[in-house]
Motif scaffolding. Sequence first.
Motif, mmCIF file in Angstrom:
data_model
loop_
_atom_site.group_PDB
_atom_site.id
_atom_site.type_symbol
_atom_site.label_atom_id
_atom_site.label_comp_id
_atom_site.label_asym_id
_atom_site.label_seq_id
_atom_site.Cartn_x
_atom_site.Cartn_y
_atom_site.Cartn_z
ATOM 1 N N GLU A 182 0.825 -1.207 0.000
ATOM 2 C CA GLU A 182 0.000 0.000 0.000
ATOM 3 C C GLU A 182 0.860 1.259 0.000
ATOM 4 O OE1 GLU A 182 -3.958 1.704 2.256
ATOM 5 O OE2 GLU A 182 -2.589 0.419 3.388
ATOM 6 N N GLN A 186 0.925 4.172 -2.739
ATOM 7 C CA GLN A 186 0.694 5.564 -2.362
ATOM 8 C C GLN A 186 1.786 6.478 -2.914
ATOM 9 O OE1 GLN A 186 0.396 5.371 1.913
ATOM 10 N NE2 GLN A 186 -1.761 4.836 1.896
ATOM 11 N N ASP A 192 -3.779 4.957 -9.415
ATOM 12 C CA ASP A 192 -4.829 4.801 -8.414
ATOM 13 C C ASP A 192 -4.718 3.423 -7.776
ATOM 14 O OD1 ASP A 192 -7.033 5.433 -6.875
ATOM 15 O OD2 ASP A 192 -8.487 4.870 -8.409
ATOM 16 N N HIS A 193 -5.171 3.321 -6.533
ATOM 17 C CA HIS A 193 -5.061 2.028 -5.859
ATOM 18 C C HIS A 193 -6.181 1.861 -4.834
ATOM 19 C CE1 HIS A 193 -3.009 4.802 -3.078
ATOM 20 N NE2 HIS A 193 -3.355 3.944 -2.123
#
Length: 242
Positions: A182, A186, A192-193
């Motif tokens: 993550e 970021q 985008d995630h």
Amino acid sequence: MSGSECLENPPALVSGGNSGNVLQIASLNSYVSGNTDSKVALLFISNIHGYGVPKFRKLADKVASAGYYVVAPDFFHGDPITPETPISDWLKNHGPVEAVEPAKLVIKALKEKGITKIGAAGFCWGGKVAVELAKEDDIQVAALLHPSFVTLDDIKGVKVPTAILGAEIDNKAPPELVKEFELALQAKLEVDHFVKIYGGVSHGWTVRYKDEDAEEVSSAQEAHEDLVGWFNKHLDPNYSII
């Protein structure tokens, strides 16, 4: 590598109950579900139990009902893992990296039939295949569900929107590693995630949940809805953020 988590709660391979069909795409038998006229396809990449698992196909049907043409190829050529086969031996003939080129051929075939947008969802073993595709422009969006073999460098290399759906109890992709994933996503401001760790469930639960475990079933359904929502966000032109 220990494969005990991948072999727990093996699926019952009963036939029937699914709404799709098996077709040959790019020389691979593939379970397909959904509107064949759709211009948006999803590549479903199975775990080591293969594309014939009923719950895997049930999920393909569910996602297809949201408007997608879902294609789940048999990357194992009729040779999924069996209880009698040591997983280390099986992986010698079925490494996920070796499935990337066949996956690209399937994608090419889909584009040749008029598909304009493609996403990929990789489950456990298939997560490695999906992340490799996400490093190039073969697909527009990816989702990794309780992935195996995926490294931090893999995540740093993705170029398309990427979701990671992780389990709280998972030695293949433990929560600490998913958190690292993550952070890496970021840092990629242009990508985008969506990252989520589902509490109280184990590796593989989205397609190997126990029917008698209400909490596990509920968590699997939550993950399924999140998966559809993720693809809707990036592939459905009618999607809007509220």
